[in-house]
Design an enzyme around this catalytic site. Structure first.
Site, PDB file in Angstrom:
ATOM      1  N   ALA A 160      -1.682 -65.269  14.825  1.00 24.38           N
ATOM      2  CA  ALA A 160      -3.020 -65.674  13.718  1.00 24.38           C
ATOM      3  C   ALA A 160      -2.561 -66.587  12.652  1.00 24.38           C
ATOM      4  O   ALA A 160      -1.219 -66.518  12.402  1.00 24.38           O
ATOM      5  CB  ALA A 160      -3.166 -64.250  13.268  1.00 24.38           C
TER       6      ALA A 160
ATOM      7  N   ARG B  11       1.731 -58.232  26.473  1.00 26.88           N
ATOM      8  CA  ARG B  11       1.244 -59.725  26.144  1.00 26.88           C
ATOM      9  C   ARG B  11       0.895 -60.219  27.311  1.00 26.88           C
ATOM     10  O   ARG B  11       2.138 -60.242  28.021  1.00 26.88           O
ATOM     11  CB  ARG B  11       2.042 -60.236  25.129  1.00 26.88           C
ATOM     12  CG  ARG B  11       2.213 -59.582  23.528  1.00 26.88           C
ATOM     13  CD  ARG B  11       3.151 -60.481  22.688  1.00 26.88           C
ATOM     14  NE  ARG B  11       3.024 -59.802  21.364  1.00 26.88           N
ATOM     15  CZ  ARG B  11       2.545 -60.315  20.353  1.00 26.88           C
ATOM     16  NH1 ARG B  11       1.637 -61.147  20.582  1.00 26.88           N
ATOM     17  NH2 ARG B  11       2.688 -59.695  19.168  1.00 26.88           N
TER      18      ARG B  11
ATOM     19  N   VAL C 259       3.570 -65.597  11.111  1.00 23.91           N
ATOM     20  CA  VAL C 259       3.671 -66.960  10.985  1.00 23.91           C
ATOM     21  C   VAL C 259       3.012 -67.236   9.299  1.00 23.91           C
ATOM     22  O   VAL C 259       3.718 -68.096   8.820  1.00 23.91           O
ATOM     23  CB  VAL C 259       2.629 -67.722  11.783  1.00 23.91           C
ATOM     24  CG1 VAL C 259       2.284 -69.137  11.343  1.00 23.91           C
ATOM     25  CG2 VAL C 259       2.788 -67.488  13.068  1.00 23.91           C
TER      26      VAL C 259
ATOM     27  N   ASP D 239      11.342 -64.610   9.817  1.00 22.05           N
ATOM     28  CA  ASP D 239      12.016 -63.452  10.559  1.00 22.05           C
ATOM     29  C   ASP D 239      13.508 -63.057  10.345  1.00 22.05           C
ATOM     30  O   ASP D 239      13.526 -61.924  10.441  1.00 22.05           O
ATOM     31  CB  ASP D 239      11.518 -63.601  12.091  1.00 22.05           C
ATOM     32  CG  ASP D 239      10.195 -63.453  12.216  1.00 22.05           C
ATOM     33  OD1 ASP D 239       9.329 -62.997  11.583  1.00 22.05           O
ATOM     34  OD2 ASP D 239       9.856 -63.733  13.592  1.00 22.05           O
TER      35      ASP D 239
END
Length: 408
Positions: free
Chosen positions: A54, A190, A323, A310
């Site tokens: 996103a 996923r 992100v 991260d």
């Protein structure tokens, strides 16, 4: 090149460990302000891997300003109208989210974003990227980077550790307990599906053709699906309990496994038949990403070495902020570094970087854990109350619980 006249007063020499989204974003922003950047990446090349991620509207705008995207021309980035919230067992529409007052959410495949960043970085003469250059250690005192080959690289003003959620360099800045991953007891299946795979079913085809994400929130689980790559692929994420994390093997920090499709279907037995049909179109083996939480980093820098993305603050996926927060780190470090007028003031700039970001990041990490409670309610009466609140908020052109957190 400089962006909007924001050239740094002093052109610093910076080495960034890691060519992920955070590392490349920082490299581009620093280079755009006149700094010289070396990026060291352990992998021999960047591959088109991963799934959808996103991008909040502010993040996309930042990428456009930095030359990564062209305004209105990046077709790999799908602009979403919002999220359709569905009942987990029937698929019945609960409500549609209200618009974000700051702009629309965007969806992009992780691989597409990383390759766009790499392309932009290669356009900038003051960025050098070395692939196949794993870093074994750093010498904080001398700003020296030691590669696994024993090659020593020195002469840097700043070292940025952007080596990801399994950062080897975080231990150079933080105590060992800050690097310890704590199992959440959950994992994420996923996968992505090509639009052609969905073509035989009108209902599933709508999921990839329309500019809406769809989310099913159920007991101990939730699922989100949305289009990526100019509506050519559908990204599907299924959060679920991970019993293996509590088994004897679960104590190890094992991040990625593979599940058989039949087990994924069994995990969501009794859910919306359309969702089960969607799972049935996946490959026979489905990637399964175990989710861990890290304690907040007590320090973000030591000497002239800083953490970013991260490596500093891994985000769980419940608010889709991974992100965005890495990009905010990149923007912050570029801003404070470019504001330095005297070299000996660099430590003050790094303190400003930590101060400007640390509280905000810790608030988002806490909100992410709170969001999980709203998504995974077990009791039907509690679910009904939550859904009624969502409808009431939408009728008032507002949002509640998780979406409200995402927009804040």
């Amino acid at each position: 090149m400089t962006v909007d006249g924001q050239a740094g007063a002093i052109p610093f020499r910076v080495v960034i460990v890691g060519a992920g989204i955070g590392g490349l974003s920082a490299a581009i922003s620093l280079a755009n302000r006149g700094h010289k950047v070396l990026v060291l990446e352990a992998c021999p090349q960047l591959l088109h891997v991963g799934a959808g991620v996103a991008l909040p509207p502010t993040t996309r705008a930042w990428y456009e300003a930095e030359g990564v995207f062209q305004a209105g021309k990046n077709t790999s980035c799908v602009v979403l109208e919002g999220i359709e919230l569905a009942k987990w067992d029937t698929g019945e529409l609960v409500t549609r989210t209200a618009p974000n007052p700051t702009g629309k959410q965007n969806a992009i495949h992780h691989g597409d974003l990383q390759l766009a960043l790499l392309s932009r970085a290669r356009e900038l003469a003051n960025i050098e990227i070395r692939f196949g250059a794993p870093v074994a250690d750093i010498d904080i005192e001398s700003n020296t980077v030691i590669l696994s080959s024993s090659e020593r690289l020195s002469g840097f003003d700043l070292v940025i550790a952007a080596d990801g959620v399994k950062s080897k360099l975080k231990a150079k800045i933080c105590p060992s307990e800050a690097s310890r991953a704590i199992p959440t007891g959950e994992a994420a299946y996923r996968f992505t599906l090509d639009a052609s795979t969905l073509a035989s079913d009108a209902g599933l085809t709508e999921l990839v053709q329309r500019s809406w994400a769809k989310r099913w929130d159920g007991p101990d689980r939730h699922v989100v699906a949305y289009p990526v790559r100019d509506h050519q692929r559908l990204n599907v994420v299924l959060i679920h309990p991970d019993a293996d994390q509590t088994s004897s093997s679960g104590g190890a920090e094992s991040w990625t496994t593979v599940a058989e499709k039949k087990d994924v279907l069994a995990d969501f037995e009794g859910w919306d038949p359309a969702l089960l049909k969607l799972i049935g179109l996946a490959e026979s083996e489905v990637p399964n990403f175990r989710m861990f939480v890290h304690p907040p980093s007590p320090s973000w820098f030591r000497g002239s070495t800083v953490l970013l993305g991260d490596a500093c603050h891994a985000m769980l996926p419940y608010l889709g902020q991974g992100v965005a927060q890495a990009v905010d780190d990149a923007a912050a470090i570029a801003a404070v570094l470019s504001a330095v007028r005297i070299r000996k003031h660099l430590p003050l700039a790094l303190q400003a970087y930590e101060t400007s970001r640390k509280t905000r990041v810790e608030q988002i990490q806490a909100a992410t854990l709170e969001a999980r409670k709203h998504l995974h309610m077990k009791d039907r009466a509690t679910q009904a109350e939550r859904d009624a609140q969502r409808r009431e908020a939408a009728d008032a052109n507002e949002n509640s619980d998780v979406v409200k957190m995402q927009h804040s």
